[in-house]
Motif scaffolding. Sequence first.
Motif, PDB file in Angstrom:
ATOM      1  N   ALA A  27     -72.018 -35.755 -55.370  1.00 46.80           N
ATOM      2  CA  ALA A  27     -72.801 -36.461 -56.371  1.00 46.80           C
ATOM      3  C   ALA A  27     -72.654 -37.963 -56.276  1.00 46.80           C
ATOM      4  CB  ALA A  27     -72.330 -36.003 -57.761  1.00 46.80           C
ATOM      5  N   HIS A  30     -76.804 -40.180 -54.062  1.00 53.03           N
ATOM      6  CA  HIS A  30     -78.176 -39.864 -53.680  1.00 53.03           C
ATOM      7  C   HIS A  30     -79.136 -41.029 -53.881  1.00 53.03           C
ATOM      8  CE1 HIS A  30     -77.290 -38.532 -57.797  1.00 53.03           C
ATOM      9  NE2 HIS A  30     -78.470 -39.025 -58.091  1.00 53.03           N
ATOM     10  N   GLU A 124     -77.851 -32.024 -59.688  1.00 46.92           N
ATOM     11  CA  GLU A 124     -76.404 -31.941 -59.581  1.00 46.92           C
ATOM     12  C   GLU A 124     -75.950 -30.552 -60.032  1.00 46.92           C
ATOM     13  OE1 GLU A 124     -74.623 -34.172 -58.249  1.00 46.92           O
ATOM     14  OE2 GLU A 124     -75.825 -36.004 -58.328  1.00 46.92           O
ATOM     15  N   ARG A 166     -74.764 -32.501 -54.933  1.00 54.84           N
ATOM     16  CA  ARG A 166     -76.220 -32.666 -54.993  1.00 54.84           C
ATOM     17  C   ARG A 166     -76.887 -31.550 -54.206  1.00 54.84           C
ATOM     18  NH1 ARG A 166     -78.787 -35.377 -58.883  1.00 54.84           N
ATOM     19  NH2 ARG A 166     -80.978 -35.632 -58.370  1.00 54.84           N
TER      20      ARG A 166
END
Length: 212
Positions: A27, A30, A124, A166
């Motif tokens: 996470a 991105h 997420e 992600r």
Amino acid sequence: MLPLRLSAAALSAAALLLAAASTTASAHTHDTNTHDTKTHTPVAGFDGGFETPVVPAPSLFSTYLGGQTAGPWAVGGNSVDLTSDRLWDAAEGNQSLDLNGSTSGSVSQEISTHPLTSYVVSFELAGNPAWAPALKTGELRVDGTPVKTFSFDVTGHGFRNMGYTRQTAVFTNLLKSSVTLTFVSTSPGLGGPVIDDVRVRSCLLVLCPPTS
């Protein structure tokens, strides 16, 4: 305007892209993805967060039953828990969503789409670390058709170490003006997959990069 008839070659090429999916790394990185900034366009009107309604203090979560709504999301299945960061860390903002309330639930949202356009869905993923089983599983569906299965093992994770990753999936819309995205838990029990920060971006068929 789009011609009423599409050539067999165009339909064939588009069909090849109907459901591709992959998982990307951790996470919070991105936003620097060049695919997102150069070739993807956010879908107007889509709200992929879980910040509303606010879980009232001092409650740790609010449970929503199938048939109710939680902000922009329609709840299905048994129930889901909108969870405050007073209980565990969110990936984005102050709230996230446990897809299991009393047991497996789902959330859905309709989005506007354009013909012959691919859509990249990212979100997420973590899991409720308080309840068995350790492996949390679920599906992302488009108009009821699975386009991605996902799983998260909560072993080694806790409320302040959720370990969000992600996840990314791609689907292609041929002729519809809207589709419904649904996140479904396939895990039993009180604790399920936890999702947050859902994003949907569009890209032309010839410009949409692979997600792997």
